[in-house]
Design a protein around this motif. Structure first.
Motif, mmCIF file in Angstrom:
data_model
loop_
_atom_site.group_PDB
_atom_site.id
_atom_site.type_symbol
_atom_site.label_atom_id
_atom_site.label_comp_id
_atom_site.label_asym_id
_atom_site.label_seq_id
_atom_site.Cartn_x
_atom_site.Cartn_y
_atom_site.Cartn_z
ATOM 1 N N ASP A 157 37.844 46.434 43.403
ATOM 2 C CA ASP A 157 37.187 46.608 44.883
ATOM 3 C C ASP A 157 38.429 47.129 45.558
ATOM 4 O O ASP A 157 38.322 48.157 46.477
ATOM 5 N N ARG A 158 39.551 46.652 45.540
ATOM 6 C CA ARG A 158 40.962 47.213 46.374
ATOM 7 C C ARG A 158 41.212 48.738 45.932
ATOM 8 O O ARG A 158 41.463 49.591 46.695
ATOM 9 N N THR A 206 38.270 42.022 41.933
ATOM 10 C CA THR A 206 38.842 41.813 43.272
ATOM 11 C C THR A 206 39.978 43.074 43.336
ATOM 12 O O THR A 206 39.922 43.876 44.243
ATOM 13 N N GLU A 207 40.557 43.419 42.117
ATOM 14 C CA GLU A 207 41.535 44.424 41.979
ATOM 15 C C GLU A 207 40.587 45.744 41.890
ATOM 16 O O GLU A 207 41.070 46.904 42.500
ATOM 17 N N GLU A 212 37.110 37.477 37.878
ATOM 18 C CA GLU A 212 36.969 37.348 39.331
ATOM 19 C C GLU A 212 38.411 38.330 39.937
ATOM 20 O O GLU A 212 38.188 39.023 40.751
#
Length: 181
Positions: A74-75, A71-72, A67
């Motif tokens: 996507d950033r 997230t990283e 997860e």
């Protein structure tokens, strides 16, 4: 000679036996138990299959570790898009700025050229005006002294030329006309 408890294969060296045991059917080198052991309950998945508690735990660990990575990612993808947009805009702005600089430089050189040309034209006009006045004075002096002058060449030249501006030459023409009469 040691023999594998799973398949019964004999091995002359202990190293080859250990290597075989790790690759063998169960892969843990233990003798399969003939006694019924207490089975651990299996977790049911939504699709009807079941996992052992170990597999479930591994999946939870992987999911919890995955997860933050997602997230990283996507950033970072958003950052890359922003950098690409900035680079595109920045490239356009640099091209526009370069074009403006080139235009300003060209305009400055044209302005400088026109100023130099205007100075030269003004200088030539002033010299021509002065020479016309001097020549008119000479022609008047010749006319007053009653010297005969052949003006046929002057008349031939005037008939061949088109006069575009008559301001400075009016005085000269008047003097030439006076000379002829």
């Amino acid at each position: 000679m040691p023999a594998c408890v799973h398949c019964g294969e004999e091995h002359p060296l202990p190293g080859s036996y250990m290597s075989h045991v790790l690759r063998c059917k169960d892969g843990n080198g233990t003798k399969p138990s003939s006694q019924s052991s207490v089975e651990t309950p299996l977790e049911e998945k939504p699709d009807g299959s079941s996992d052992s508690p170990l597999e479930s735990r591994v999946e939870r660990i992987v999911a919890s570790q995955l997860e933050p990575v997602e997230t990283e990612l996507d950033r970072l993808a958003a950052d890359i898009e922003e950098v690409e947009r900035f680079a595109t805009v920045s490239l356009g702005e640099r091209r526009l700025s370069q074009a403006e600089a080139n235009l300003a430089e060209y305009s400055a050189s044209l302005t400088e050229f026109s100023e130099r040309t205007l100075e030269k034209v003004n200088d030539l006009e002033a010299r021509l005006e002065f020479q016309t006045i001097v020549l008119a004075a000479i022609v008047e002096a010749i006319a007053e002294s009653e010297i005969e002058v052949d003006a046929s060449e002057i008349q031939a030249y005037r008939s061949e030329q088109l006069v575009t501006e008559r301001s400075a030459s009016n005085q000269l023409e008047a003097a030439i006309d006076e000379l002829q009469s």
